[in-house]
Motif scaffolding. Structure first.
Motif, mmCIF file in Angstrom:
data_model
loop_
_atom_site.group_PDB
_atom_site.id
_atom_site.type_symbol
_atom_site.label_atom_id
_atom_site.label_comp_id
_atom_site.label_asym_id
_atom_site.label_seq_id
_atom_site.Cartn_x
_atom_site.Cartn_y
_atom_site.Cartn_z
ATOM 1 N N ILE A 1 0.832 -1.201 0.000
ATOM 2 C CA ILE A 1 0.000 0.000 0.000
ATOM 3 C C ILE A 1 0.868 1.253 0.000
ATOM 4 C CG2 ILE A 1 -1.669 1.324 1.348
ATOM 5 C CD1 ILE A 1 -2.802 -1.370 2.338
ATOM 6 N N GLN B 1 -0.834 -5.514 -4.864
ATOM 7 C CA GLN B 1 -1.731 -5.831 -3.747
ATOM 8 C C GLN B 1 -1.280 -7.137 -3.114
ATOM 9 O OE1 GLN B 1 -6.098 -5.343 -4.249
ATOM 10 N NE2 GLN B 1 -6.225 -7.518 -3.716
ATOM 11 N N GLU C 1 -6.730 2.787 -1.528
ATOM 12 C CA GLU C 1 -5.492 2.537 -0.775
ATOM 13 C C GLU C 1 -5.630 2.983 0.679
ATOM 14 O OE1 GLU C 1 -3.159 0.761 -2.040
ATOM 15 O OE2 GLU C 1 -4.058 0.759 -4.036
#
Length: 466
Positions: A24, A40, A433
């Protein structure tokens, strides 16, 4: 022991959520990076064998990184003509250096198309990666190969030299006065020799003065400007629609016609129809009746002209053929005049701009309106682009998981089209995010609680002895 497995499960939760936080953080940091693809960390449970009946042994969790390389970012307009974006599937092929590229030098793949021209003339992006393309051949084609990277070179748009385009076509629109008076000199006129119109242009004290002259500018093979004149003299014959005509160089010394009339390139008669339009089928200016209106000048030679006419030895020029469009020369009862003259060709020009079209063709634009094709950008596609290995500079290297690449022309065979003067935006969504950041923080805190609780239970177990 179940408490120990709980500790290990808590630790795995901390590690997995730490990886998620790192992904992130990378995404947020690259929210404005051109063509950045978000990463991710997904979670998968770890199951251990239950060795003792009635007792549960915790396995924990592991983080699995997933790349979204195939996800298309938003194409945004840019103010630079060398900024490129790929609309669709594929990657630009780049290298770490421009000059001296060999087969052993590694190639990389990127969608970061923020290219500019460096001091050496190479197209290089913000990560200092050099754009590769198929160099243009002399005939403007490309040696395209779907798998051979050695056929591509770093694209250089500066070391091209000046551009020259010799004149190949001239179109003339003019009118000759049908009711004009026949010159008194017409009786002594000869198409060649001392009484020709070319002789008068070379020395006005001799020869025959023409009734009307059309001057044409010609660009030679070296980019120089030459002058060719087309002279007309009304013919005092039984045919009122006929004119004597000559074409000659001004000055005469620019050409060598093998000892003939100085500077003369062609001579004959121009015939018109009764309605005033030109009768090219009966015109003899370019040889026999109906001959194509064309001027051919042989190349200069070092030992005197072998053909006539030719550029003079002193000029040192290449051969040149000029097609003349005389279809708009008329003979009406009106003053002789030139309506329009158009010709191609251009003198020496220098590069003022670089353009890339949707097919990936890189062209240099010159200040004399000439366009020179430099190279063609190839697009590399992979069966599974999400399996590529990321490297620094927002680029990727091939892997087994990604499969074998294929190099394609832009917009062909499933490859994306190139959007010139555009850049692809990052695929990072800040709202998503930040939401993931909160979830990861809570999950990390919960995993730490597992460790705290297990520690307290172990402390109770130790205190039993007391």
């Amino acid at each position: 022991m179940s408490i120990n497995s709980a500790l290990r499960a808590g630790v795995s939760g901390l590690v997995a959520n730490s990886s998620a936080l790192a992904a992130i953080s990378d995404n947020i940091a690259n929210v404005n990076t051109t063509a950045y693809k978000r990463n991710q960390v997904n979670f998968a449970n770890v199951v251990t064998s239950q060795a003792v009946k009635g007792q549960y042994s915790a396995g924990g969790v592991q983080g699995i990184t997933r790349q979204f390389v195939s996800q298309q970012g938003l194409i945004q307009a840019s103010g630079s003509s060398t900024d490129l974006a790929i609309s669709g599937d594929g990657f630009f092929i780049v290298a770490d250096k421009g000059a001296g590229l060999t087969a052993s030098d590694a190639r990389k793949f990127t969608r970061q198309g923020s290219f500019s021209v460096d001091a050496d003339g190479y197209l290089v992006n913000d990560s200092k990666l050099y754009l590769q393309g198929w160099p243009a051949r002399a005939d403007g084609t490309f040696d395209v190969s779907p798998s051979d990277l050695t056929k591509m070179n770093s694209i250089n748009v500066k070391n091209l030299g000046a551009a020259v385009a010799p004149t190949q076509n001239i179109a003339v629109s003019a009118n000759l006065n049908k009711v004009g008076v026949v010159s008194a000199q017409e009786a002594a006129y000869t198409a060649t020799g001392a009484n020709s119109m070319a002789a008068y242009a070379d020395d006005p004290t001799g020869g025959t003065q023409p009734d009307f002259v059309i001057e044409l500018n010609v660009i030679d093979s070296a980019g120089g400007s030459r002058k060719v004149a087309m002279a007309f003299l009304k013919d005092d014959s039984m045919n009122p629609n006929q004119w004597h005509a000559e074409i000659y160089s001004v000055p005469a010394g620019d050409v060598d016609n093998g000892g003939g009339t100085p500077g003369q390139l062609a001579s004959g008669d121009v015939v018109f129809n009764a309605d005033g339009t030109i009768d090219l089928a009966s015109t003899t200016l370019f040889g026999s009746m109906g001959a194509a209106p064309r001027l051919t000048l042989a190349a200069s030679t070092a030992t005197g002209s072998a053909m006539a006419p030719a550029w003079s030895d002193a000029a040192g020029l290449a051969d040149q053929t000029i097609a003349l469009d005389l279809g708009k020369i008329t003979q009406y009862a009106s003053t002789s005049t030139v309506n329009a003259i158009s010709q191609d060709g251009a003198g020496v020009g220098n590069i003022v701009a670089i353009e890339v079209d949707e097919q990936g063709v890189v062209s240099a634009i010159y200040d004399n309106s000439q366009i020179r094709v430099v190279a063609k950008v190839g697009i590399a596609t992979f069966p599974n682009s999400d399996g590529l290995q990321p490297v620094s500079g927002n680029a990727y290297r091939p892997t087994l998981a990604a499969g074998e690449f294929t190099i394609k022309e832009a917009g062909v065979g499933g490859a994306g089209k190139i959007s010139p003067s555009s850049l692809e935006a990052s695929t990072v969504d800040l709202s998503a995010e930040f939401t993931g950041l909160i979830q990861t923080q809570k999950a990390y805190s919960a995993s730490s609680k597992i460790i705290t609780t297990a520690d307290q239970m172990l402390e109770e177990l130790i205190n039993i002895k007391r």
